[in-house]
Each structure stands twice: as structure tokens, then as C-alpha cells.
Design a protein around this motif. Structure first.
Motif, short mmCIF file in Angstrom:
data_model
loop_
_atom_site.label_atom_id
_atom_site.label_comp_id
_atom_site.label_asym_id
_atom_site.label_seq_id
_atom_site.Cartn_x
_atom_site.Cartn_y
_atom_site.Cartn_z
N LYS A 115 0.92 -1.07 0.09
CA LYS A 115 0.64 -0.12 -0.07
C LYS A 115 0.84 1.23 -0.34
O LYS A 115 1.80 1.34 0.81
CB LYS A 115 -0.95 0.01 1.56
CG LYS A 115 -2.43 -1.22 1.28
CD LYS A 115 -2.45 -0.76 2.44
CE LYS A 115 -3.49 -2.13 3.02
NZ LYS A 115 -3.96 -2.51 4.59
N PRO A 116 1.11 1.93 -0.99
CA PRO A 116 1.69 3.47 -1.32
C PRO A 116 1.31 4.28 0.29
O PRO A 116 0.12 4.55 0.25
CB PRO A 116 1.16 3.44 -2.90
CG PRO A 116 0.36 3.25 -2.68
CD PRO A 116 -0.37 2.03 -1.78
N ASN A 122 7.14 14.50 2.73
CA ASN A 122 8.64 14.27 2.58
C ASN A 122 8.51 13.83 1.47
O ASN A 122 10.56 12.85 1.06
CB ASN A 122 9.55 14.18 3.77
CG ASN A 122 9.01 12.85 3.98
OD1 ASN A 122 7.93 12.19 3.72
ND2 ASN A 122 9.94 11.96 4.59
N GLY A 123 7.87 13.41 0.61
CA GLY A 123 7.90 12.06 -0.55
C GLY A 123 6.42 10.73 -0.03
O GLY A 123 6.23 10.77 0.82
N SER A 124 6.72 9.99 -0.71
CA SER A 124 6.13 9.16 -1.01
C SER A 124 6.87 7.57 -0.40
O SER A 124 7.78 7.59 -0.45
CB SER A 124 4.77 8.23 -2.12
OG SER A 124 5.72 8.17 -2.89
#
Length: 50
Positions: A38-39, A44-46
């Protein structure tokens, strides 16, 4: 050709033996093992989390 799909909820840090035992007890050929990732989107980013 008939395929069976199995879904296991496994925490690899704790349940590694359960997954290994399940795979060793399967009859026939294992075509693939697909992790459910799961993303997670953060400022600060993925990242990905299983």
C-alpha cells in the motif's frame, strides 16, 4: 487450466515460518507470489507499506 488463489495476511518479521510452511504444503506448481503493498504519501515523499 484451473487456478486457485490464496490470500494470506502475513507479517514477514513475525510470520515467516507460517508462510514457509504453507508454501511447502501446497500441491502442484506455484505460479507467482504477489505482495500487497500500500503506498503511503507523506510531505517528504511517498513510501510503501506492506
Amino acid at each position: 487450466m484451473e487456478y486457485k488463489v490464496h490470500k494470506l495476511k502475513v507479517n514477514m518479521n513475525e510470520d515467516q515460518q507460517i508462510l514457509e510452511q504453507f508454501l511447502n504444503n501446497l500441491h502442484g506448481e506455484v505460479v507467482s507470489i504477489v505482495p500487497n503493498v500500500k503506498p503511503i504519501f507523506r510531505a517528504n515523499g511517498s513510501h510503501c507499506k506492506s
